[in-house]
Design a protein around this motif. Structure first.
Motif, PDB file in Angstrom:
ATOM      1  N   GLY A  21       0.643  -1.138   0.149  1.00  0.00           N
ATOM      2  CA  GLY A  21       0.190   0.141  -0.046  1.00  0.00           C
ATOM      3  C   GLY A  21       0.776   1.352  -0.092  1.00  0.00           C
ATOM      4  N   LEU A  22       2.099   1.218   0.611  1.00  0.00           N
ATOM      5  CA  LEU A  22       2.996   2.340   0.790  1.00  0.00           C
ATOM      6  C   LEU A  22       3.455   2.721  -0.773  1.00  0.00           C
ATOM      7  N   LEU A  23       3.644   1.666  -1.574  1.00  0.00           N
ATOM      8  CA  LEU A  23       4.055   2.031  -2.967  1.00  0.00           C
ATOM      9  C   LEU A  23       3.034   2.359  -3.743  1.00  0.00           C
ATOM     10  N   MET A  24       1.681   2.125  -3.527  1.00  0.00           N
ATOM     11  CA  MET A  24       0.673   2.510  -4.403  1.00  0.00           C
ATOM     12  C   MET A  24       0.549   3.991  -3.997  1.00  0.00           C
ATOM     13  N   ALA A  25       0.484   4.379  -2.708  1.00  0.00           N
ATOM     14  CA  ALA A  25       0.254   5.714  -2.276  1.00  0.00           C
ATOM     15  C   ALA A  25       1.525   6.605  -2.986  1.00  0.00           C
ATOM     16  N   MET A  26       2.642   6.131  -2.932  1.00  0.00           N
ATOM     17  CA  MET A  26       3.885   6.954  -3.673  1.00  0.00           C
ATOM     18  C   MET A  26       3.532   7.021  -5.095  1.00  0.00           C
ATOM     19  N   ALA A  27       2.881   6.245  -5.820  1.00  0.00           N
ATOM     20  CA  ALA A  27       2.797   6.003  -7.134  1.00  0.00           C
ATOM     21  C   ALA A  27       1.703   7.110  -7.721  1.00  0.00           C
ATOM     22  N   TRP A  28       0.624   7.140  -6.894  1.00  0.00           N
ATOM     23  CA  TRP A  28      -0.467   8.058  -7.093  1.00  0.00           C
ATOM     24  C   TRP A  28      -0.062   9.517  -6.818  1.00  0.00           C
ATOM     25  N   ILE A  29       0.740   9.593  -5.980  1.00  0.00           N
ATOM     26  CA  ILE A  29       1.563  11.092  -5.788  1.00  0.00           C
ATOM     27  C   ILE A  29       2.072  11.401  -6.872  1.00  0.00           C
ATOM     28  N   PHE A  30       2.855  10.614  -7.586  1.00  0.00           N
ATOM     29  CA  PHE A  30       3.506  10.851  -8.926  1.00  0.00           C
ATOM     30  C   PHE A  30       2.735  10.966  -9.930  1.00  0.00           C
ATOM     31  N   VAL A  31       1.498  10.574 -10.034  1.00  0.00           N
ATOM     32  CA  VAL A  31       0.688  10.787 -11.072  1.00  0.00           C
ATOM     33  C   VAL A  31      -0.362  12.060 -10.690  1.00  0.00           C
ATOM     34  N   PHE A  32      -0.613  12.239  -9.692  1.00  0.00           N
ATOM     35  CA  PHE A  32      -1.726  13.053  -9.616  1.00  0.00           C
ATOM     36  C   PHE A  32      -1.326  14.421  -8.456  1.00  0.00           C
ATOM     37  N   ALA A  35      -6.736   6.378  -3.543  1.00  0.00           N
ATOM     38  CA  ALA A  35      -5.626   5.768  -3.518  1.00  0.00           C
ATOM     39  C   ALA A  35      -5.870   4.535  -2.620  1.00  0.00           C
ATOM     40  N   LEU A  36      -6.792   4.718  -1.769  1.00  0.00           N
ATOM     41  CA  LEU A  36      -6.568   3.329  -0.932  1.00  0.00           C
ATOM     42  C   LEU A  36      -7.752   2.312  -1.897  1.00  0.00           C
ATOM     43  N   SER A  37      -8.724   3.117  -2.453  1.00  0.00           N
ATOM     44  CA  SER A  37      -9.872   2.060  -3.157  1.00  0.00           C
ATOM     45  C   SER A  37      -9.273   1.333  -4.257  1.00  0.00           C
ATOM     46  N   SER A  38      -8.232   1.935  -4.963  1.00  0.00           N
ATOM     47  CA  SER A  38      -7.691   1.379  -6.213  1.00  0.00           C
ATOM     48  C   SER A  38      -6.673   0.126  -5.832  1.00  0.00           C
ATOM     49  N   HIS A  39      -6.421   0.124  -4.436  1.00  0.00           N
ATOM     50  CA  HIS A  39      -5.678  -0.830  -4.005  1.00  0.00           C
ATOM     51  C   HIS A  39      -6.484  -2.049  -3.634  1.00  0.00           C
ATOM     52  N   TYR A  40      -7.567  -1.662  -2.795  1.00  0.00           N
ATOM     53  CA  TYR A  40      -8.436  -2.556  -2.206  1.00  0.00           C
ATOM     54  C   TYR A  40      -9.367  -3.330  -3.058  1.00  0.00           C
ATOM     55  N   PHE A  41      -9.987  -2.669  -4.236  1.00  0.00           N
ATOM     56  CA  PHE A  41     -11.030  -3.194  -4.896  1.00  0.00           C
ATOM     57  C   PHE A  41     -10.737  -4.777  -5.414  1.00  0.00           C
ATOM     58  N   PRO A  42      -9.849  -5.189  -5.578  1.00  0.00           N
ATOM     59  CA  PRO A  42      -9.640  -6.572  -5.638  1.00  0.00           C
ATOM     60  C   PRO A  42     -10.225  -7.395  -4.582  1.00  0.00           C
ATOM     61  N   LEU A  43      -9.963  -7.140  -3.375  1.00  0.00           N
ATOM     62  CA  LEU A  43     -10.273  -7.572  -2.141  1.00  0.00           C
ATOM     63  C   LEU A  43     -11.739  -7.562  -2.189  1.00  0.00           C
ATOM     64  N   SER A 102      -6.059   1.786   7.928  1.00  0.00           N
ATOM     65  CA  SER A 102      -5.185   2.306   7.181  1.00  0.00           C
ATOM     66  C   SER A 102      -3.978   3.119   7.683  1.00  0.00           C
ATOM     67  N   TYR A 103      -2.812   3.075   7.290  1.00  0.00           N
ATOM     68  CA  TYR A 103      -1.825   4.142   7.694  1.00  0.00           C
ATOM     69  C   TYR A 103      -1.057   4.626   6.524  1.00  0.00           C
ATOM     70  N   GLU A 104      -0.815   3.905   5.458  1.00  0.00           N
ATOM     71  CA  GLU A 104       0.090   4.225   4.425  1.00  0.00           C
ATOM     72  C   GLU A 104      -0.352   5.566   3.777  1.00  0.00           C
ATOM     73  N   VAL A 105      -1.625   5.512   3.220  1.00  0.00           N
ATOM     74  CA  VAL A 105      -2.205   6.449   2.596  1.00  0.00           C
ATOM     75  C   VAL A 105      -2.473   7.702   3.477  1.00  0.00           C
ATOM     76  N   PRO A 106      -2.950   7.441   4.777  1.00  0.00           N
ATOM     77  CA  PRO A 106      -2.939   8.764   5.516  1.00  0.00           C
ATOM     78  C   PRO A 106      -1.605   9.384   5.865  1.00  0.00           C
ATOM     79  N   ARG A 107      -0.614   8.540   6.113  1.00  0.00           N
ATOM     80  CA  ARG A 107       0.581   9.039   6.298  1.00  0.00           C
ATOM     81  C   ARG A 107       1.092   9.969   5.083  1.00  0.00           C
ATOM     82  N   LEU A 108       1.123   9.409   4.048  1.00  0.00           N
ATOM     83  CA  LEU A 108       1.742   9.921   2.708  1.00  0.00           C
ATOM     84  C   LEU A 108       0.825  10.899   2.222  1.00  0.00           C
TER      85      LEU A 108
END
Length: 565
Positions: free
Chosen positions: A108-119, A152-160, A217-223
């Protein structure tokens, strides 16, 4: 005392220690004076400090809005995938299922980083492309917002969400809907009065589970949340502990509020699934699952779902891979004069802390997965075979950590082992305790489902033939359960390698894991390319491991089909 009762006592003691020790320490610190040298006299000062300002209202509203927004968005995305794969004849179902499993390999940390790079409004290449195409002067999308956090979190969790809803849709007999249509109902009435009621347990279960995961959740709120000044409970608990001096009492008081919200949500989750058999559609009376024929809409629907995977998972992965080949910020689809290079990978692979973190993360994950698989195998066997009368005790203890966010486990274990005379503080063993505690529910789920599929008569025949408990385990249970236990082992291993919420509290000066060094490199600045390369190096082996999990799943399915024939 029989061996089964000895195993029951040992399992209960271990589970109680793992779950109740950190919670007891958290409660004790919350109700005692924070002296700076440890807990002091009984006091309510921590609650006064934590809850007497208007900040707590903003903290509560932000946390709940974020969790609800994530749960609803994730459920909508996952339901679309589940409906397409399980209820329709649209092509690509196996591919979408595999992609859903592979998504678990992405931390999840890397997904949050990637979305920062994008938007990101300043450095996001997605905003640069949109501004160029639309002729805008300002960035149209701001990832540093509540909507950005939810996405950022939904795009990571929707497969779950898909994996949670898929089985329910798979066994929903479409003939019930056809009968309602033949009785004069239209599609709207059938959907609201037949389909939704039948799916209500699965929908409520998925929603409540996703709500708990959003609260934890911790990663998305932190970054993303912190730069936007959107505080939630998880980041405030961590902020209180790293303050100078550490405010363990205030952190504990805040943690109890977060824990209470999650426990309440899990309570409703259990209530939603308690009477699920009332909604069963599989009976012995000619059940036959059927699929909706989409006709000319087969490919458009499949392409729409595929586009969602590309945007939600492919876009951030593409961004990480692209950025990893450039030292400074480089934007895909935007002209750049900087040449691509492998220097970032060379730097990471030669980085001593990285190599130490890989060894520690892999070792911890392997040990945690082995302990969880072994412990839950014994617990599940006792709960379902040896002493089913007491099975609910083990089930409740094993399920309890699902309601405890990772940051609460980390904070509770930190506080507990600072007080207890057990020398695990600042060692990898305190991390191992946290990982086993966090992932006990997942191991129990795999072990219980596997034992349920094995008829007890195999054990009874072996016992009547003179086999002891060790022989029954070694020659009957373990060989039959090996694929399921291995699948559970791999799942826990992947989760442990990417864990951050608890690790952020427990890593010592000489201990590093992949999640914490990724966060440290990101927050200390430096090269975006090096951080992206670190992410890619983490993801590739995890994808290979999860692909192995998919292979095991297919083998189990084929074996079940052969047995049915």
């Amino acid at each position: 005392m029989t061996l089964s009762r000895v195993l029951l006592v040992v399992s209960v003691v271990v589970a109680l220690w793992l779950v109740l020790v950190p919670l007891s320490a958290l409660i004790y610190n919350a109700f005692t004076e924070d002296t700076g040298f440890g807990p002091g006299a009984f006091s309510l000062e921590n609650f006064v400090e934590a809850y007497s300002s208007w900040h707590i209202l903003r903290l509560f509203s932000n946390s709940v809005i974020f969790a609800i927004g994530t749960a609803v968005t994730t459920l909508a995305m996952g339901a679309l995938v589940a409906w397409t794969v399980e209820r329709t004849d649209a092509p690509g179902g196996a591919l979408f299922h595999t992609l859903s499993l592979l998504s678990f390999a992405i931390p999840g940390l890397l997904m949050a980083m990637a979305w920062i790079f994008v938007f990101s409004p300043n450095i996001g290449w997605g905003n640069a492309v949109l501004k160029s195409l639309l002729g805008l002067g300002e960035a149209p999308v701001n990832i540093y917002s509540m909507a950005g956090m939810v996405w950022a979190l939904s795009s990571h969790y929707f497969p779950l969400a898909y994996l949670a809803l898929g089985p329910a849709l798979r066994v929903l007999d479409v003939r019930m809907e056809e009968a309602a249509l033949m009785a004069g109902g239209n599609y709207g009435h059938v959907f609201t009065r037949v389909t939704l009621p039948l799916l209500r347990p699965a929908i409520l279960s998925a929603l409540l589970l996703l709500f708990v995961m959003g609260m934890a959740s911790y990663e998305v709120p932190r970054l993303i949340g912190r730069p936007a000044r959107i505080d939630v409970f998880t980041t405030d608990v961590q902020g209180a502990i790293i303050s100078s001096p550490p405010a363990f009492g205030v952190a504990s008081a805040l943690g109890l509020a977060l824990l209470a919200i999650c426990v309440l949500a899990v309570y409703f989750y259990r209530r939603a699934t308690r009477n699920a058999e009332s909604f069963a559609t599989i009976t012995g009376k000619g059940y036959k699952p059927t699929r909706i024929k989409l006709g000319r809409w087969r490919w458009p629907v499949a392409l729409a779902v595929g586009a969602m995977f590309v945007i939600a998972l492919g876009l951030p992965l593409l961004t990480l891979v692209w950025q990893s080949f450039f030292r400074n910020l480089a934007q895909p689809f935007v002209s750049t004069s900087a040449p691509a290079t492998l220097d970032n990978y060379d730097f990471i692979l030669r980085y001593p802390i990285f190599l130490s973190a890989v060894k520690t993360s892999v070792l911890l994950a392997a040990m945690a997965a082995t302990i969880v698989a072994s412990l839950t195998f014994v617990m599940a066997w006792i709960a379902q075979r040896a002493l089913p009368r007491y099975g609910f005790v083990l089930d409740a203890l094993a399920f309890a950590p699902i309601a405890i966010p990772g940051v609460i486990v980390g904070a509770g274990i930190l506080v507990a082992y600072l007080m207890l005379p057990i020398p695990v503080y600042n060692t990898i063993w305190i991390l191992l305790i946290a990982y086993v505690t966090l992932y006990l529910p997942y191991g129990m789920r795999f072990a219980s489902s596997g034992i349920t599929q094995i008829h007890r008569e195999l054990e009874e025949v072996a016992a009547m033939s003179g086999a002891g408990l060790g022989q029954i385990f070694g020659r009957i249970m373990l060989p039959l359960l090996a694929p399921v236990l291995l699948a559970g082992w791999i799942y826990v291993f992947v989760l442990a390698v990417r864990e951050l919420g608890a690790s952020i509290f427990l890593v010592g000066p000489g201990t590093h894991v992949l999640g914490t060094i990724s966060l440290t490199m990101w927050e200390e600045g430096g090269s975006y390319g090096a951080v992206a390369a670190l992410g890619v190096i983490q993801i590739i082996p995890l994808i290979v491991i999860v692909a192995g999990l998919r292979w095991i799943e297919l083998r189990i399915q084929r074996r079940a089909e052969v047995q049915q024939v």
